[in-house]
Design an enzyme around this catalytic site. Sequence first.
Site, mmCIF file in Angstrom:
data_model
loop_
_atom_site.group_PDB
_atom_site.id
_atom_site.type_symbol
_atom_site.label_atom_id
_atom_site.label_comp_id
_atom_site.label_asym_id
_atom_site.label_seq_id
_atom_site.Cartn_x
_atom_site.Cartn_y
_atom_site.Cartn_z
ATOM 1 N N GLU A 285 -8.124 76.523 26.895
ATOM 2 C CA GLU A 285 -8.035 77.015 25.528
ATOM 3 C C GLU A 285 -8.200 75.849 24.553
ATOM 4 O OE1 GLU A 285 -4.492 79.325 25.044
ATOM 5 O OE2 GLU A 285 -5.164 80.868 26.484
ATOM 6 N N HIS B 245 -5.682 84.741 23.139
ATOM 7 C CA HIS B 245 -4.270 84.429 23.420
ATOM 8 C C HIS B 245 -3.400 84.746 22.196
ATOM 9 C CE1 HIS B 245 -1.415 81.606 25.871
ATOM 10 N NE2 HIS B 245 -0.833 82.736 25.504
ATOM 11 N N ARG C 134 -0.270 84.048 32.095
ATOM 12 C CA ARG C 134 -0.944 82.755 32.081
ATOM 13 C C ARG C 134 -2.211 82.869 32.921
ATOM 14 N NH1 ARG C 134 1.737 81.746 28.286
ATOM 15 N NH2 ARG C 134 3.187 79.989 27.955
#
Length: 332
Positions: free
Chosen positions: A266, A290, A237
């Site tokens: 994001e 991601h 993360r």
Amino acid sequence: MSKPRVVVTFSASPDMREAVRETLEPIAEITYLSEVDADARPDVLASAQAVITWFISGELGGPGELDRLRSAGFVQLLSAGVDRVPFDELPPDVLIASNAGAYSAPMAEHVLAMALALAKRLPQNHAAMARGEFDQETLSRAIRGSIAGVLGFGGIGQASAALFKPLGARIHAINRSGETDAPVDWIGTLDDDLDAVLSEADILVISLPLTRVTDALIGARELSLMKPDAILVNVARAAIVDEDALYEHLRGNPAFSAGIDTWWEEPDDDEPFRPRLPFLDLPNVIGSPHNSAITAGSLAEAARRAAENVARHLRGEAVENLVDRADYVALQ
């Protein structure tokens, strides 16, 4: 006797549905919430004995829907990370299990790809050649003989180590207990040994969950402990690493490099990706959207693993990856 109901809260692809069906159909009635009329959702949720969901947030947002999970008693996440779960809104007696380890193999490949690309200076050399420069003088790095420091030695960390070790890297790992059965050269704990691993690592893999302990774990002080030419790869993360500190460290230390798969901000759906800081303008950064966990078939396999854990619960067996809420409440 009727079968227990398992409610799936997200819209699943055909291969994900097939994985869930093969695993659960013999012992459960499977209901997809996306196929349920709005007025019937409360009763469907109240009748569930288990729920399979991505993060819960965004999937169950209607009035009282989260509280209706009290009757289910067991929530299985498709996600390996649980930092987005609204723990404070869930009944306290509901068990929550993550899908830790479900994405380890593709994510480990992604880690290795980023580390190799940065060690071999592929981004820098590509950019230089595009400018007309043909630099054969600046040396690249060898993986053999290097130290791969792995912060978080669960499924992803162990899978990453298993790819680095045959290339000749030594594995220095960090986990909660300081013990492991996996092949390592050294292992310690986050509380006692973080600084040592940071200072020794040629490649640092961040594969920790985001918890109240690991939030902003790596800041300016920690980065300053690392080797000037170290490689940092984060597939966990973004918030584990201080955004400003990493950007300034990369900008001020061009020999240092980073592979970043998870980002501090994001976009949703089709929104453009606009990071707050221009990481992607730096020559010593590789970014990915991601997607380290997403390969052909990976989501179906994750759905299968989630369904297998639900099956354990329904059979009264011990389930895997139960979440300790105390690790996350401070993040809410």
